[in-house]
Design a protein around this motif. Structure first.
Motif, PDB file in Angstrom:
ATOM      1  N   ALA A   1       5.707  21.183  -4.553  1.00  0.00           N
ATOM      2  CA  ALA A   1       5.295  19.830  -4.177  1.00  0.00           C
ATOM      3  C   ALA A   1       5.692  19.484  -2.742  1.00  0.00           C
ATOM      4  O   ALA A   1       4.889  18.949  -1.968  1.00  0.00           O
ATOM      5  N   LEU A   2       6.941  19.795  -2.362  1.00  0.00           N
ATOM      6  CA  LEU A   2       7.404  19.444  -1.020  1.00  0.00           C
ATOM      7  C   LEU A   2       6.636  20.197   0.057  1.00  0.00           C
ATOM      8  O   LEU A   2       6.322  19.649   1.116  1.00  0.00           O
ATOM      9  N   LYS A   3       6.311  21.474  -0.221  1.00  0.00           N
ATOM     10  CA  LYS A   3       5.539  22.252   0.744  1.00  0.00           C
ATOM     11  C   LYS A   3       4.128  21.667   0.889  1.00  0.00           C
ATOM     12  O   LYS A   3       3.586  21.576   1.991  1.00  0.00           O
ATOM     13  N   ALA A   4       3.563  21.275  -0.257  1.00  0.00           N
ATOM     14  CA  ALA A   4       2.219  20.678  -0.237  1.00  0.00           C
ATOM     15  C   ALA A   4       2.221  19.367   0.553  1.00  0.00           C
ATOM     16  O   ALA A   4       1.294  19.087   1.324  1.00  0.00           O
TER      17      ALA A   4
ATOM     18  N   MET B   1       0.830  -1.202   0.000  1.00  0.00           N
ATOM     19  CA  MET B   1       0.000   0.000   0.000  1.00  0.00           C
ATOM     20  C   MET B   1       0.868   1.258   0.000  1.00  0.00           C
ATOM     21  O   MET B   1       0.567   2.237  -0.695  1.00  0.00           O
ATOM     22  N   ILE B   2       1.953   1.225   0.769  1.00  0.00           N
ATOM     23  CA  ILE B   2       2.856   2.390   0.808  1.00  0.00           C
ATOM     24  C   ILE B   2       3.485   2.619  -0.567  1.00  0.00           C
ATOM     25  O   ILE B   2       3.570   3.757  -1.052  1.00  0.00           O
ATOM     26  N   ALA B   3       3.911   1.528  -1.220  1.00  0.00           N
ATOM     27  CA  ALA B   3       4.501   1.638  -2.566  1.00  0.00           C
ATOM     28  C   ALA B   3       3.473   2.206  -3.546  1.00  0.00           C
ATOM     29  O   ALA B   3       3.802   3.047  -4.394  1.00  0.00           O
ATOM     30  N   TRP B   4       2.231   1.730  -3.420  1.00  0.00           N
ATOM     31  CA  TRP B   4       1.145   2.187  -4.311  1.00  0.00           C
ATOM     32  C   TRP B   4       0.855   3.677  -4.105  1.00  0.00           C
ATOM     33  O   TRP B   4       0.738   4.447  -5.057  1.00  0.00           O
ATOM     34  N   LEU B   5       0.764   4.084  -2.822  1.00  0.00           N
ATOM     35  CA  LEU B   5       0.476   5.494  -2.507  1.00  0.00           C
ATOM     36  C   LEU B   5       1.619   6.404  -2.947  1.00  0.00           C
ATOM     37  O   LEU B   5       1.389   7.507  -3.451  1.00  0.00           O
ATOM     38  N   LYS B   6       2.855   5.930  -2.770  1.00  0.00           N
ATOM     39  CA  LYS B   6       4.015   6.727  -3.172  1.00  0.00           C
ATOM     40  C   LYS B   6       3.955   7.029  -4.665  1.00  0.00           C
ATOM     41  O   LYS B   6       4.109   8.180  -5.095  1.00  0.00           O
ATOM     42  N   GLU B   7       3.696   5.992  -5.466  1.00  0.00           N
ATOM     43  CA  GLU B   7       3.620   6.181  -6.919  1.00  0.00           C
ATOM     44  C   GLU B   7       2.449   7.081  -7.306  1.00  0.00           C
ATOM     45  O   GLU B   7       2.547   7.896  -8.225  1.00  0.00           O
ATOM     46  N   LYS B   8       1.345   6.920  -6.571  1.00  0.00           N
ATOM     47  CA  LYS B   8       0.164   7.751  -6.848  1.00  0.00           C
ATOM     48  C   LYS B   8       0.462   9.223  -6.569  1.00  0.00           C
ATOM     49  O   LYS B   8       0.097  10.121  -7.336  1.00  0.00           O
TER      50      LYS B   8
ATOM     51  N   TYR C   1       2.881  10.625  -9.157  1.00  0.00           N
ATOM     52  CA  TYR C   1       2.194  10.822 -10.437  1.00  0.00           C
ATOM     53  C   TYR C   1       1.389  12.124 -10.417  1.00  0.00           C
ATOM     54  O   TYR C   1       1.356  12.871 -11.393  1.00  0.00           O
ATOM     55  N   GLU C   2       0.745  12.371  -9.257  1.00  0.00           N
ATOM     56  CA  GLU C   2      -0.123  13.548  -9.154  1.00  0.00           C
ATOM     57  C   GLU C   2       0.662  14.857  -9.071  1.00  0.00           C
ATOM     58  O   GLU C   2       0.296  15.844  -9.694  1.00  0.00           O
ATOM     59  N   ILE C   3       1.755  14.865  -8.272  1.00  0.00           N
ATOM     60  CA  ILE C   3       2.435  16.142  -8.023  1.00  0.00           C
ATOM     61  C   ILE C   3       3.719  16.327  -8.822  1.00  0.00           C
ATOM     62  O   ILE C   3       4.208  17.447  -8.969  1.00  0.00           O
ATOM     63  N   GLY C   4       4.277  15.209  -9.343  1.00  0.00           N
ATOM     64  CA  GLY C   4       5.492  15.315 -10.150  1.00  0.00           C
ATOM     65  C   GLY C   4       6.609  16.022  -9.406  1.00  0.00           C
ATOM     66  O   GLY C   4       6.828  15.808  -8.221  1.00  0.00           O
ATOM     67  N   ASP C   5       7.330  16.898 -10.104  1.00  0.00           N
ATOM     68  CA  ASP C   5       8.431  17.622  -9.464  1.00  0.00           C
ATOM     69  C   ASP C   5       8.127  19.112  -9.368  1.00  0.00           C
ATOM     70  O   ASP C   5       8.999  19.959  -9.444  1.00  0.00           O
TER      71      ASP C   5
END
Length: 349
Positions: free
Chosen positions: A78-81, A60-67, A70-74
């Motif tokens: 992004a880091l502040k969000a 689940m952690i791997a799945w959420l990380k990729e999600k 994908y959503e915020i990119g670079d």
């Protein structure tokens, strides 16, 4: 995540076609999950973690990380969000965490002490003792639901294959079926942390086999009301979704809660959904005891006499209508404590 899935599948010696068949997912999708060109749904993550025996939390952690990536990119912000999101998740987690009362914490400590004591006497355990306690459990669980057989009559039906004059065919089948369901959950105990939809439906199928065969092992298709309760279970069309959330909740919490609280929660959540036409109580208590037995605890046997039955129903009613589970947790914890004390007294006689 893609390497996690592929490695686990290969270690199990499964082809993508075989995994697709077992999971009920298109083979092309399995290949895309492994190549990273498609992301599984949360429901598919649960299925794959169970079939491939991958720790749910890791997957689940791997799945959420990729999600998230994908959503915020670079993006520069992004880091502040992510920091703001982290703070909000921590706040929500604090708000939603289960708070145990002083009374609950006290009885759980007593249970832990008794379990340690029981474990030290395990060499004196025997098949005969377990068989007698399981028979009592079948008798009491059926008595809660209105079965009029005595403990001796239940024994005669199950262990001697006798027919009891004046008792209905349903009462005979309830005794036989429940005992077989206990045998089934004992088989499941060998599977670490096992609890999935297939197992649940198999337990229910055993409970109603020969009694209401058309509904055995199947979710209800109609609205139901619980006799003597003001709680209204969800509409039939909502049951599959409610059950999906039920198993997701279990996967997330199975290693985070005290086993007695986890078992009580799974019992209360299932009976509140009331996914079946009949047999919800017996199935819920079997699920509770499967969890307890997997963790090395004896069966929590709720007695079917009037006083205990009313206390049980009232605690459930409060949990269902007032969203306050304290009384129900205390009730189950007390039953488990009594079971431990009795087991120890039998082994040390």
């Amino acid at each position: 995540m893609k390497s996690l899935l592929k490695n686990a599948r290969e270690q199990k010696g499964l082809k993508t076609r075989e995994l697709a068949q077992l999971a009920g997912i298109d083979q092309a999708l399995i290949s895309k999950f492994e190549s990273g060109t498609r992301k599984p749904t949360k429901d598919q993550i649960i299925k794959l973690s169970q079939l491939l025996e991958i720790d749910y939390e890791t997957l689940m952690i791997a799945w959420l990380k990729e999600k998230i990536l994908y959503e915020i990119g670079d993006d520069d912000l992004a880091l502040k969000a992510l920091k703001v999101a982290e703070d909000e998740i921590k706040y929500n987690k604090t708000v939603s965490n289960l708070k145990l009362s002083t009374s609950l914490e006290k009885i759980l400590k007593e249970i832990d002490f008794l379990k340690e004591k029981l474990d030290s006497f395990r060499q004196f355990d025997s098949f005969k003792i377990k068989q007698a306690l399981e028979l009592e459990y079948t008798f009491e669980s059926n008595r809660i639901e209105g079965n009029t057989m005595t403990l001796r009559e239940t024994d005669m039906v199950i262990n001697e294959g006798l027919t009891i004059s004046g008792k209905s065919m349903r009462e005979h089948l309830e005794a036989i079926n429940h005992q077989e369901a206990i045998g089934f959950i004992k088989e499941l105990m060998s599977k670490s942390n096992s609890l999935n939809e297939r197992d649940l439906l198999s337990i229910h199928n055993l409970i109603l086999r020969g009694i209401i065969p058309e509904d055995a092992g199947r979710y209800r298709k109609v609205q139901v009301m619980i006799q003597g309760s003001t709680h209204m279970p969800p509409q039939a069309l909502m049951v599959p979704q409610e059950m999906e959330e039920y198993f997701i909740w279990y996967e997330i919490n199975k290693n985070k809660l005290h086993p007695v609280i986890l078992a009580a929660e799974m019992h209360e959540r299932l009976i509140t959904i009331h996914p079946f036409i009949d047999g919800n109580g017996r199935t819920s208590r079997l699920i509770m005891n499967l969890i307890l037995m997997q963790k090395g605890y004896p069966i929590a046997n709720i007695k079917g006499d009037y006083e205990n039955r009313m206390q049980y129903y009232q605690a459930l009613e409060i949990a269902q209508t007032k969203k306050d589970k304290e009384d129900f947790f205390l009730f189950i914890a007390q039953r488990e404590k009594e079971s431990l004390e009795r087991y120890i007294s039998i082994l040390t006689q």
